[in-house]
Design an enzyme around this catalytic site. Structure first.
Site, PDB file in Angstrom:
ATOM      1  N   CYS A 137       0.930  -1.506  -0.062  1.00  0.00           N
ATOM      2  CA  CYS A 137      -0.233   0.080  -0.011  1.00  0.00           C
ATOM      3  C   CYS A 137       1.326   1.871   0.066  1.00  0.00           C
ATOM      4  CB  CYS A 137      -1.248  -0.330   1.606  1.00  0.00           C
ATOM      5  SG  CYS A 137      -2.365   1.561   1.576  1.00  0.00           S
ATOM      6  N   CYS A 140      -0.471   4.024   2.178  1.00  0.00           N
ATOM      7  CA  CYS A 140      -0.533   4.108   3.288  1.00  0.00           C
ATOM      8  C   CYS A 140       0.766   4.301   3.359  1.00  0.00           C
ATOM      9  CB  CYS A 140      -0.865   2.397   4.195  1.00  0.00           C
ATOM     10  SG  CYS A 140      -2.088   1.608   3.108  1.00  0.00           S
ATOM     11  N   ASP A 141       2.586   4.022   3.167  1.00  0.00           N
ATOM     12  CA  ASP A 141       3.904   3.731   4.002  1.00  0.00           C
ATOM     13  C   ASP A 141       4.170   4.147   2.799  1.00  0.00           C
ATOM     14  OD1 ASP A 141       2.333   2.252   5.637  1.00  0.00           O
ATOM     15  OD2 ASP A 141       3.101   0.308   3.685  1.00  0.00           O
TER      16      ASP A 141
END
Length: 319
Positions: A137, A140-141
């Site tokens: 992701c 997300c990261d």
């Protein structure tokens, strides 16, 4: 074998399911959450979480889900450690779900929050370096790789979107694809090829992820020559799609071609009155904890309204 009854039965215990439980419990519906094979959802295998509102500092995914569960229980949710193997909803409300141990769960409403799982390559080093340079992701990261060298593996819409997103953080993005052309939409391809921050690497597959304690490089194999090579990276994002956990509902609820549950646009309502879907099981676009939580809230509010309508109709009929 026991029978557990509730006004709101929730299958799944990620951000969507637990948010639905919190709202349902506060509305007096005494929800039951059946946690499934991965209690807490995907956040329980996520280390640093920096994009969930309310926390100034980075928090750990498992801790965040423990707090959500504790909050849901505090306001009156019953948590069940069980995995549903069958759902009966063709007769309408109440809906029945059978656990793998034989227990039966009966709900006047049903909230489906079974989520989706990222598809992985299943090659050496992938699991060991998960959260240590290997991710599924970018949204997300990606922030953790500002100014660093990253790679995206895949060739569809997801991969191209991830690569484009990562250019917000990195000037050195490599897109690795096993073929010599992309499968993504043309408009996305045009944006990718126009970027001077993305380098496509064709006809390559990842043989393994390597590094001591954190990812340092990928071992690649050429799909035409079989030759191996290495690519130094700080982060690698596997972007070969997601698989929604909808096996239980095949033939019972409408789905799109990828298996995501179809809902009435702008709502969590499925085709069966009283059955609601929230989180990644119906969202193939955003797939974020905060959006999942939001749709969980919507599902609980709509479940409450559904019950109020049913009860009002019953009262009128009795009069």
């Amino acid at each position: 074998m026991a029978v557990h009854t509730t006004k709101m039965l929730i299958i799944g215990s990620g951000p969507a399911g637990l948010s639905a439980a919190i709202y349902g419990a506060r509305a007096g519906m005494k929800p039951i959450v059946v946690q499934g094979i991965q209690p807490g959802g995907q956040l329980t295998i996520t280390t640093d979480v920096e994009n969930y509102p309310g926390f100034r500092d980075v928090v750990q995914g498992p801790w965040l889900m423990q707090e959500m569960q504790a909050q849901a229980e505090h306001v009156g949710t019953r948590m069940m450690w069980d995995t549903i193997t069958e759902v009966v909803m063709d007769q309408g409300s109440p809906f029945r779900a059978i656990g793998d141990g034989g227990d039966e769960y009966v709900g006047d409403t049903l909230v489906i929050a079974t989520g989706a799982q990222a598809k992985w390559l299943s090659v050496p080093g992938e699991a060991e370096l998960g959260g240590k340079g290997v991710s599924a992701c970018a949204t997300c990261d990606g922030f953790f790789y500002r100014g660093k060298k990253v790679a995206v593996i895949g060739g569809g819409n997801t991969a191209v979107e991830e690569a484009l997103y990562l250019t917000n953080h990195s000037d050195d993005v490599t897109l690795i694809h096993r073929r010599d052309e992309l499968r993504s939409e043309k408009i996305l391809q045009d944006r990718l090829f126009a970027s001077d921050k993305i380098t496509p690497m064709w006809n390559k597959v990842v043989e393994r992820f390597e590094g001591e304690g954190k990812l340092t490089h990928l071992v690649l194999r050429d799909t035409e020559t079989g030759e191996e090579s290495t690519l130094d990276v700080d982060g690698a994002f596997v972007a070969i799609g997601h698989a929604p956990a909808t096996e239980l509902f095949k033939g019972k609820l409408p789905m799109d071609d990828s298996g995501y549950l179809l809902i009435e646009p702008g709502t969590p309502k499925t085709s069966i009155p009283g059955v609601f879907a929230c989180g990644d099981v119906m969202d193939h676009t955003y797939r974020q904890a905060v959006t999942a939580a939001g749709t969980g809230c919507m599902a609980a509010l709509d479940a409450e309204r559904f019950l109020a309508t049913v009860e009002f109709a019953a009262q009128e009929a009795a009069e």
